[in-house]
Design a protein around this motif. Structure first.
Motif, PDB file in Angstrom:
ATOM      1  N   ASP A  70      -4.135   6.660   5.112  1.00  0.00           N
ATOM      2  CA  ASP A  70      -5.188   5.726   4.829  1.00  0.00           C
ATOM      3  C   ASP A  70      -5.516   5.729   3.441  1.00  0.00           C
ATOM      4  O   ASP A  70      -5.511   4.472   2.857  1.00  0.00           O
ATOM      5  CB  ASP A  70      -6.531   5.781   5.672  1.00  0.00           C
ATOM      6  N   ASP A  71      -5.443   6.643   2.800  1.00  0.00           N
ATOM      7  CA  ASP A  71      -6.047   6.717   1.364  1.00  0.00           C
ATOM      8  C   ASP A  71      -5.150   7.894   0.736  1.00  0.00           C
ATOM      9  O   ASP A  71      -5.213   9.036   0.610  1.00  0.00           O
ATOM     10  CB  ASP A  71      -7.344   7.214   1.198  1.00  0.00           C
ATOM     11  N   ARG A  72      -3.870   7.457   0.145  1.00  0.00           N
ATOM     12  CA  ARG A  72      -2.771   8.627  -0.313  1.00  0.00           C
ATOM     13  C   ARG A  72      -2.460   7.784  -1.530  1.00  0.00           C
ATOM     14  O   ARG A  72      -2.033   6.732  -1.704  1.00  0.00           O
ATOM     15  CB  ARG A  72      -1.928   8.988   0.621  1.00  0.00           C
ATOM     16  N   VAL A  73      -1.841   8.933  -2.296  1.00  0.00           N
ATOM     17  CA  VAL A  73      -1.234   8.472  -3.768  1.00  0.00           C
ATOM     18  C   VAL A  73       0.282   8.381  -3.587  1.00  0.00           C
ATOM     19  O   VAL A  73       1.093   7.833  -4.560  1.00  0.00           O
ATOM     20  CB  VAL A  73      -1.587   9.445  -4.874  1.00  0.00           C
ATOM     21  N   GLY A  74       0.723   9.181  -2.522  1.00  0.00           N
ATOM     22  CA  GLY A  74       2.341   9.296  -2.250  1.00  0.00           C
ATOM     23  C   GLY A  74       3.168   7.944  -2.219  1.00  0.00           C
ATOM     24  O   GLY A  74       2.602   7.002  -2.224  1.00  0.00           O
ATOM     25  N   PRO A  75       4.257   8.224  -1.803  1.00  0.00           N
ATOM     26  CA  PRO A  75       5.310   7.091  -1.656  1.00  0.00           C
ATOM     27  C   PRO A  75       4.869   6.159  -0.305  1.00  0.00           C
ATOM     28  O   PRO A  75       3.786   6.516   0.373  1.00  0.00           O
ATOM     29  CB  PRO A  75       6.534   7.924  -1.159  1.00  0.00           C
ATOM     30  N   PHE A  76       5.524   5.112  -0.473  1.00  0.00           N
ATOM     31  CA  PHE A  76       5.046   4.023   0.811  1.00  0.00           C
ATOM     32  C   PHE A  76       5.386   4.497   2.089  1.00  0.00           C
ATOM     33  O   PHE A  76       6.268   5.093   2.226  1.00  0.00           O
ATOM     34  CB  PHE A  76       6.112   2.763   0.412  1.00  0.00           C
ATOM     35  N   SER A 262      -1.360  16.020 -11.780  1.00  0.00           N
ATOM     36  CA  SER A 262      -1.838  15.713 -10.506  1.00  0.00           C
ATOM     37  C   SER A 262      -1.604  14.176 -10.237  1.00  0.00           C
ATOM     38  O   SER A 262      -1.010  13.579 -10.823  1.00  0.00           O
ATOM     39  CB  SER A 262      -3.467  15.681 -10.390  1.00  0.00           C
ATOM     40  N   GLY A 263      -1.847  13.987  -9.034  1.00  0.00           N
ATOM     41  CA  GLY A 263      -1.576  12.392  -8.708  1.00  0.00           C
ATOM     42  C   GLY A 263      -0.254  12.073  -8.671  1.00  0.00           C
ATOM     43  O   GLY A 263       0.817  12.660  -8.374  1.00  0.00           O
ATOM     44  N   ARG A 264      -0.084  10.820  -9.211  1.00  0.00           N
ATOM     45  CA  ARG A 264       1.370  10.086  -9.306  1.00  0.00           C
ATOM     46  C   ARG A 264       2.076  11.215 -10.400  1.00  0.00           C
ATOM     47  O   ARG A 264       3.714  10.829 -10.252  1.00  0.00           O
ATOM     48  CB  ARG A 264       1.471   8.719  -9.808  1.00  0.00           C
TER      49      ARG A 264
END
Length: 291
Positions: A70-76, A262-264
């Protein structure tokens, strides 16, 4: 309804080098033994690709219905984004597992090695229960162990075995190298999702170790892969050291991870490590062919 492009993105194509790499590395050792069989190697590749895509869809389904995505930075993700019904994504996962099973059965028949059926069943079970079922092992910090075993040891040694009908020391070392880098991909992935996983109750190894120790684990895994490639060269031909060309692509990720990416930013790390894993395997194959 999800578009074709979304289904392709949901299959996570950036992870596919991790399916090619073990087959290339295992075939390199088969070539060294004078037993390279392109037909059997192709079937092994079908198994590896189908399992990789299947586990990606399975993770999409299981994490999606749990709310982990529900709340993630990763791929689609198909389920998390609401682009496809969970049951459809689950069906896609099991369809991929079915393709892997058919190709695996063909290898069993060609080799007349019936115990490989058990290995295949375990591989499919491991793919599903990573995030599926009531007690997914990926949520208990065991993901890296299973990735090392199935995408390293089983995939590389299995590829060598179905061609040469034996597993020499060099194949084991090649499997260690490939497995370590496959683990490094997962470590970077879980490092990226560390905070959201902790909130959602997903106790990955990164969550258990914490940020700093997870970054050093990534570095250790890269070092193990380099050491293992050297061992392959010592047990085959010095030309196998061409596998170390992978470090051209690994140097950047190591700097990024130790530098606090971090993140993307870690998505680039995932991509580069996957390509490095494949480059290392190709380097082994070329080196063995030259040597």
């Amino acid at each position: 309804m999800a578009t074709v492009a979304e289904w392709v993105e949901g299959a996570r194509p950036r992870t596919l080098p991790a399916a090619f790499a073990p087959v290339v590395a295992g075939s390199a050792i088969a070539l060294h033994l004078g037993r390279l069989d392109l037909g059997r190697a192709a079937l092994a590749l079908v198994v590896a690709l189908a399992l990789q895509i299947g586990v990606n869809y399975a993770n999409d389904y299981s994490d999606g219905i749990r709310g982990t995505d529900d709340d993630r930075v990763g791929p689609f993700r198909l389920v998390g984004a609401g682009s496809a019904r969970p049951t459809v994504v689950r069906g896609a996962a099991f369809g991929c597992f079915g393709v892997a099973a058919v190709a695996g059965l063909a290898l069993v028949w060609l080799t007349q090695t019936w115990w490989l059926l058990g290995v295949g069943v375990l591989a499919i079970a491991a793919a599903w229960f990573y995030t599926g079922g009531h007690h997914p092992y990926g949520y208990a910090g065991l993901g890296e162990l299973f990735v090392f075993v199935f995408f390293g040891l089983v995939a590389v040694c299995g590829t060598t075995y179905v061609q040469a009908l034996r597993v020499p020391e060099a194949s084991v070392w090649a499997a260690v190298a490939i497995g370590a880098l496959a683990c490094a991909i997962l470590v970077a992935n879980n490092l990226r999702d560390l905070d959201s996983d902790a909130v959602s109750g997903k106790r990955t190894l990164a969550v258990r170790l914490g940020d700093r120790r997870t970054r050093w684990l990534f570095v250790v895994l890269v070092a193990v892969a380099v050491f293992a490639v050297v061992q392959v060269a010592l047990t085959t031909t010095r030309w196998a050291l061409l596998g170390l060309t992978m470090f051209v692509l690994l140097a950047g990720p190591v700097r990024m991870v130790l530098g606090g990416a971090s993140g993307r930013d870690l998505i680039r790390v995932l991509k580069l490590v996957g390509l490095a894993e494949l480059l290392g395997a190709v380097g082994l194959l070329v080196g063995v062919a030259v040597g």
